[in-house]
Design an enzyme around this catalytic site. Structure first.
Site, PDB file in Angstrom:
ATOM      1  N   LYS A   1       0.814  -1.222   0.000  1.00 48.07           N
ATOM      2  CA  LYS A   1       0.000   0.000   0.000  1.00 48.07           C
ATOM      3  C   LYS A   1       0.848   1.273   0.000  1.00 48.07           C
ATOM      4  O   LYS A   1       0.444   2.289  -0.570  1.00 48.07           O
ATOM      5  CB  LYS A   1      -0.958  -0.004   1.192  1.00 48.07           C
ATOM      6  CG  LYS A   1      -2.061  -1.048   1.078  1.00 48.07           C
ATOM      7  CD  LYS A   1      -3.056  -0.939   2.225  1.00 48.07           C
ATOM      8  CE  LYS A   1      -4.140  -1.987   2.114  1.00 48.07           C
ATOM      9  NZ  LYS A   1      -5.162  -1.829   3.189  1.00 48.07           N
TER      10      LYS A   1
ATOM     11  N   GLU B   1      -7.703  13.175  -1.713  1.00 46.40           N
ATOM     12  CA  GLU B   1      -7.422  13.752  -0.403  1.00 46.40           C
ATOM     13  C   GLU B   1      -7.375  12.677   0.674  1.00 46.40           C
ATOM     14  O   GLU B   1      -6.549  12.732   1.587  1.00 46.40           O
ATOM     15  CB  GLU B   1      -8.473  14.811  -0.059  1.00 46.40           C
ATOM     16  CG  GLU B   1      -8.325  16.103  -0.849  1.00 46.40           C
ATOM     17  CD  GLU B   1      -6.955  16.742  -0.679  1.00 46.40           C
ATOM     18  OE1 GLU B   1      -6.483  16.838   0.472  1.00 46.40           O
ATOM     19  OE2 GLU B   1      -6.346  17.137  -1.698  1.00 46.40           O
TER      20      GLU B   1
ATOM     21  N   ALA C   1      -1.566   1.984  15.661  1.00 55.64           N
ATOM     22  CA  ALA C   1      -1.081   3.229  15.056  1.00 55.64           C
ATOM     23  C   ALA C   1      -0.362   2.957  13.740  1.00 55.64           C
ATOM     24  O   ALA C   1       0.445   3.759  13.294  1.00 55.64           O
ATOM     25  CB  ALA C   1      -0.155   3.956  16.030  1.00 55.64           C
ATOM     26  N   GLY C   2      -0.679   1.817  13.132  1.00 53.20           N
ATOM     27  CA  GLY C   2      -0.088   1.483  11.841  1.00 53.20           C
ATOM     28  C   GLY C   2      -0.938   1.994  10.693  1.00 53.20           C
ATOM     29  O   GLY C   2      -1.805   2.862  10.863  1.00 53.20           O
TER      30      GLY C   2
ATOM     31  N   THR D   1       3.398   1.118  21.420  1.00 59.19           N
ATOM     32  CA  THR D   1       4.477   2.106  21.367  1.00 59.19           C
ATOM     33  C   THR D   1       3.833   3.485  21.360  1.00 59.19           C
ATOM     34  O   THR D   1       3.389   3.966  20.310  1.00 59.19           O
ATOM     35  CB  THR D   1       5.337   1.913  20.099  1.00 59.19           C
ATOM     36  OG1 THR D   1       5.767   0.554  20.014  1.00 59.19           O
ATOM     37  CG2 THR D   1       6.552   2.832  20.124  1.00 59.19           C
ATOM     38  N   PRO D   2       3.736   4.141  22.514  1.00 63.95           N
ATOM     39  CA  PRO D   2       2.999   5.412  22.601  1.00 63.95           C
ATOM     40  C   PRO D   2       3.478   6.478  21.625  1.00 63.95           C
ATOM     41  O   PRO D   2       2.683   7.304  21.171  1.00 63.95           O
ATOM     42  CB  PRO D   2       3.224   5.840  24.054  1.00 63.95           C
ATOM     43  CG  PRO D   2       3.473   4.570  24.797  1.00 63.95           C
ATOM     44  CD  PRO D   2       4.230   3.704  23.834  1.00 63.95           C
ATOM     45  N   GLN D   3       4.775   6.471  21.285  1.00 65.16           N
ATOM     46  CA  GLN D   3       5.307   7.479  20.369  1.00 65.16           C
ATOM     47  C   GLN D   3       4.585   7.449  19.023  1.00 65.16           C
ATOM     48  O   GLN D   3       4.329   8.496  18.415  1.00 65.16           O
ATOM     49  CB  GLN D   3       6.812   7.261  20.160  1.00 65.16           C
ATOM     50  CG  GLN D   3       7.468   8.291  19.245  1.00 65.16           C
ATOM     51  CD  GLN D   3       7.348   9.711  19.778  1.00 65.16           C
ATOM     52  OE1 GLN D   3       7.607   9.947  20.945  1.00 65.16           O
ATOM     53  NE2 GLN D   3       6.935  10.644  18.919  1.00 65.16           N
TER      54      GLN D   3
ATOM     55  N   GLY E   1     -14.736  -7.442  10.827  1.00 69.35           N
ATOM     56  CA  GLY E   1     -14.375  -6.601   9.697  1.00 69.35           C
ATOM     57  C   GLY E   1     -14.929  -7.014   8.347  1.00 69.35           C
ATOM     58  O   GLY E   1     -14.546  -6.429   7.327  1.00 69.35           O
TER      59      GLY E   1
END
Length: 275
Positions: free
Chosen positions: A66, A78, A128-129, A153-155, A239
């Site tokens: 992707k 957009e 967060a990926g 991983t909070p970052q 999903g």
């Protein structure tokens, strides 16, 4: 002669996209052929070029290509820019349009198929990926009260929060920070369910009328949905609906026709033996 489309990935044999698009074509009377193409890990661009030479009109793109599809596209919608990834390619004579239909698919499944209004809801997005990033902008367009991104991983969650801060009330958190909070909609955008694993969620995060939504799916409840059921989530969803809805959005981009998704969702559930 049938117009040619495909899904390109590695692996790709497991893909349900050919089944879904065959259903769309039958129902709409469109003369299309849709196939699955296994691209070498180092040969995505060449695979797309060869497919276009064969007369391909457009393609879906799945893991792990992707990001490469995003780079390959000569122009981006957009929502593809916001997602930072492309799952749908539309081939013009001299250009390639890249789009991302994942977020639209999720939102349509939640808001239309499940009838769950997103406005003023507290939403927790786990992960967060790329899967998480692709749905943030479409979720925020429905004006939830807050969208909290949680990650091991909070970052990485912080990075996404900064990226979308101007689009709505977006917060980031480590999983341990969620203790004592409740959410109306909890979305699992991690791949943990594929390994039968679970993000380290604290107990008590599901509000009274909550919906637990896993982007993954299988024959039975995923590990996350089992946890949600035990924790008192009012509704559970996997999903499959999102998969079909994002495909319908791709079909619309290619053919200008929006297919009926309900019968295809039912057909896919039957083929998988999914509840």
């Amino acid at each position: 002669m049938s117009d040619l489309y495909a899904v390109i990935g590695n692996p790709v044999a497991h893909s349900k996209s050919p089944l879904i698009h065959a259903g769309f074509a039958r129902q709409s009377g469109q003369d299309v052929r849709y196939e699955a193409i296994l691209a070498p890990l180092d040969g995505f661009v060449e695979t797309v070029a060869a497919f276009r030479q064969r007369g391909g009109k457009g393609a879906n793109v799945t893991v792990p290509f992707k990001l490469e599809a995003h780079t390959l596209s000569s122009c981006l919608t957009e929502r593809a820019k916001a997602a930072g990834a492309v799952n749908t390619l539309v081939f013009g004579a001299d250009d390639i349009l890249g789009d991302n239909t994942d977020g639209a698919g999720l939102v349509r499944d939640v808001a239309v198929n499940l009838g769950y209004a997103l406005d003023d809801r507290r939403v927790l997005l786990m992960g967060a990926g790329g899967a998480a990033r692709g749905v943030i902008r479409p979720l925020l367009e429905h004006e939830p009260a807050a969208l909290v991104i949680a990650n091991r991983t909070p970052q990485k969650a912080d990075d996404l929060q900064r990226l979308f801060a101007s689009s709505g009330n977006v917060l980031s958190a480590a999983y341990e920070d969620l203790r004592g909070q409740e959410f109306d909609l909890v979305i699992n955008a991690t791949s943990a369910s594929l390994q039968g694993d679970l993000p380290p969620l604290p107990k008590g995060i599901f509000a009274g009328a909550s919906l637990a939504y896993d982007m993954m799916y299988g024959k039975g409840l995923t590990s996350f949905l089992q946890f949600a059921q035990q924790q008192g989530a009012a509704r559970l969803a996997d999903g499959i609906g999102m998969l079909v809805e994002q495909a319908a959005e791709s079909f619309f981009l290619w053919r200008g026709i929006r297919p009926e998704t309900e019968p295809v969702i039912g057909m896919l559930r039957s083929s998988l033996g999914s509840p």
